[in-house]
Design an enzyme around this catalytic site. Structure first.
Site, PDB file in Angstrom:
ATOM      1  N   SER A 108      57.135   7.401  55.124  1.00  9.55           N
ATOM      2  CA  SER A 108      57.784   6.224  54.568  1.00  9.55           C
ATOM      3  C   SER A 108      57.113   4.971  55.119  1.00  9.55           C
ATOM      4  O   SER A 108      56.613   4.972  56.248  1.00  9.55           O
ATOM      5  CB  SER A 108      59.270   6.210  54.942  1.00  9.55           C
ATOM      6  OG  SER A 108      59.850   4.953  54.678  1.00  9.55           O
ATOM      7  N   SER A 109      57.142   3.898  54.352  1.00  7.40           N
ATOM      8  CA  SER A 109      56.561   2.638  54.816  1.00  7.40           C
ATOM      9  C   SER A 109      57.346   2.028  55.972  1.00  7.40           C
ATOM     10  O   SER A 109      56.846   1.127  56.665  1.00  7.40           O
ATOM     11  CB  SER A 109      56.492   1.633  53.668  1.00  7.40           C
ATOM     12  OG  SER A 109      57.785   1.348  53.173  1.00  7.40           O
ATOM     13  N   CYS A 110      58.557   2.524  56.230  1.00 13.27           N
ATOM     14  CA  CYS A 110      59.363   1.967  57.329  1.00 13.27           C
ATOM     15  C   CYS A 110      58.819   2.355  58.695  1.00 13.27           C
ATOM     16  O   CYS A 110      59.329   1.900  59.722  1.00 13.27           O
ATOM     17  CB  CYS A 110      60.822   2.401  57.203  1.00 13.27           C
ATOM     18  SG  CYS A 110      61.097   4.147  57.528  1.00 13.27           S
ATOM     19  N   TYR A 137      65.482   6.691  61.331  1.00 18.79           N
ATOM     20  CA  TYR A 137      64.738   7.355  60.260  1.00 18.79           C
ATOM     21  C   TYR A 137      63.239   7.143  60.444  1.00 18.79           C
ATOM     22  O   TYR A 137      62.434   8.079  60.315  1.00 18.79           O
ATOM     23  CB  TYR A 137      65.192   6.801  58.911  1.00 18.79           C
ATOM     24  CG  TYR A 137      64.466   7.358  57.713  1.00 18.79           C
ATOM     25  CD1 TYR A 137      64.743   8.636  57.237  1.00 18.79           C
ATOM     26  CD2 TYR A 137      63.517   6.589  57.034  1.00 18.79           C
ATOM     27  CE1 TYR A 137      64.083   9.140  56.130  1.00 18.79           C
ATOM     28  CE2 TYR A 137      62.860   7.088  55.922  1.00 18.79           C
ATOM     29  CZ  TYR A 137      63.142   8.368  55.478  1.00 18.79           C
ATOM     30  OH  TYR A 137      62.485   8.862  54.374  1.00 18.79           O
ATOM     31  N   LYS A 141      60.094   9.856  61.042  1.00 19.07           N
ATOM     32  CA  LYS A 141      58.908   9.932  60.192  1.00 19.07           C
ATOM     33  C   LYS A 141      57.618   9.764  61.002  1.00 19.07           C
ATOM     34  O   LYS A 141      56.607  10.421  60.718  1.00 19.07           O
ATOM     35  CB  LYS A 141      58.989   8.878  59.081  1.00 19.07           C
ATOM     36  CG  LYS A 141      60.018   9.208  58.008  1.00 19.07           C
ATOM     37  CD  LYS A 141      59.675  10.510  57.300  1.00 19.07           C
ATOM     38  CE  LYS A 141      60.619  10.834  56.167  1.00 19.07           C
ATOM     39  NZ  LYS A 141      60.271  12.106  55.491  1.00 19.07           N
ATOM     40  N   HIS A 180      69.211   3.496  47.443  1.00 22.84           N
ATOM     41  CA  HIS A 180      68.226   2.444  47.638  1.00 22.84           C
ATOM     42  C   HIS A 180      68.419   1.347  46.593  1.00 22.84           C
ATOM     43  O   HIS A 180      69.221   1.468  45.673  1.00 22.84           O
ATOM     44  CB  HIS A 180      66.815   3.027  47.570  1.00 22.84           C
ATOM     45  CG  HIS A 180      66.442   3.825  48.771  1.00 22.84           C
ATOM     46  ND1 HIS A 180      66.262   5.193  48.734  1.00 22.84           N
ATOM     47  CD2 HIS A 180      66.217   3.454  50.064  1.00 22.84           C
ATOM     48  CE1 HIS A 180      65.935   5.624  49.941  1.00 22.84           C
ATOM     49  NE2 HIS A 180      65.905   4.589  50.770  1.00 22.84           N
TER      50      HIS A 180
END
Length: 322
Positions: A108-110, A137, A141, A180
């Protein structure tokens, strides 16, 4: 003629997993393997290991994850970090023990710092503080990326990682609280249109910038990266920086997104911005130059993708879990 291969898609009922299945089913030499939660509990290491031994898997797409928006991440941080850590650790370790040499982990980009320089390069990983609202989260990842790198370094595996930007499309979660931004907006404007509501309230200021990628593009990119020649892939990665960003390289404000969703749905009322709600990260744009150099670029523009997603929503709203 290419040899037939058996490919396990973990998380095949989710938005990304189901899109990957659709991609793979177009390839005559691929046999897609899936397992429902009732058939395989991914939190149970013994069960996962036994499943891999029994099914002689050649490749794995690790799309299984516990996911949600700002509200869900704030409310259930323990579940988000624990379940995601366990799922990825169990699958990656079981794949290795069963002799599976090719795996693609979907992150994920997070994973990138809250104030990372924009657009975010792969090298930004672990260079700053994460966005607090989804830190558990994000840490899970990041651990998945490092698991893949560690098995590659110690055992010579070919475990790759792709980091998608914000995704949307068929099979998204349209729960009114735990979804989302794109599915939440589509559902909210749809219900407002049905109720002939004079106004719709949107969270935050509308100023943050976000990038959105249709899940069918994400699936196409995933299959592309998985099947890249090893030498070609390694030319654009490093041993301890093995992940690749996947996105459009184009962003818009949340306000622009919201107005586009209203247009797609056909809602004619007023949009009110609730600035007491959190905005999240100011901007999240992926640097996708690595993926472009490898030869892949997105195909589905945002308004067309939102229109297609809304059509899917209309056709499937009776079967939603919420």
């Amino acid at each position: 003629m290419m040899a037939a291969i058996k490919v396990f898609v973990a998380g095949h009922r989710g938005m990304v997993g189901s899109a990957i299945v659709r991609q793979l089913e177009q390839q005559p030499t691929v046999t897609v393997l899936t397992a429902t939660r009732d058939e395989l509990n991914l939190l149970d290491l013994d069960a996962v290991e036994a499943w891999f031994v029994a099914n002689a898997v050649d490749q794995v797409y690790l799309a299984a994850a516990k996911v949600g928006g700002i509200h869900a991440n704030n409310e259930y941080p323990a579940e988000f970090i624990y379940e995601n850590l366990m799922i990825e650790a169990n699958i990656i370790n079981a794949a290795h023990k069963a002799g599976v040499n090719k795996l693609l982990f979907l992150g994920s980009s997070c994973i990138y710092p809250k104030m990372a320089e924009q657009p975010m390069k792969e090298t930004a990983l672990l260079t700053g503080t994460l966005e607090p609202t989804n830190e558990p989260y994000a840490i899970a990842k990041i651990a998945g990326i490092k698991l893949c790198e560690s098995y590659n370094r110690q055992y010579g595996r070919d475990y790759r990682s792709v980091m998608p930007t914000n995704l949307y499309g068929p099979n998204d979660n349209f729960h009114p609280e735990n979804s989302h931004v794109v599915p939440a907006l589509l559902r909210r404007f749809h219900e407002a249109k049905l109720a002939d509501a004079p106004e719709v309230t949107a969270w935050g200021s509308g100023k943050p910038m976000r990038e959105f990628l249709h899940v069918d593009d994400m699936a196409a990119a995933s299959v592309f990266v998985m099947n890249l020649n090893g030498d070609t892939y390694q030319q654009h990665t490093q041993p301890m920086l093995s992940h690749i960003n996947v996105g459009t390289g184009v962003d818009c404000t949340i306000r622009e997104l919201t107005e586009t969703v209203a247009l797609v749905v056909g809602y004619k009322g007023e949009i009110i911005w609730d600035t007491t709600k959190p905005d999240g990260t100011p901007r999240k744009l992926m640097d996708v130059s690595r993926l472009k150099l490898l030869g892949w670029a997105y195909a589905i523009e945002l308004e067309a993708g939102l229109t297609q997603t809304y059509e899917w929503f209309l056709q499937n709203q009776q079967s939603f879990r919420s």
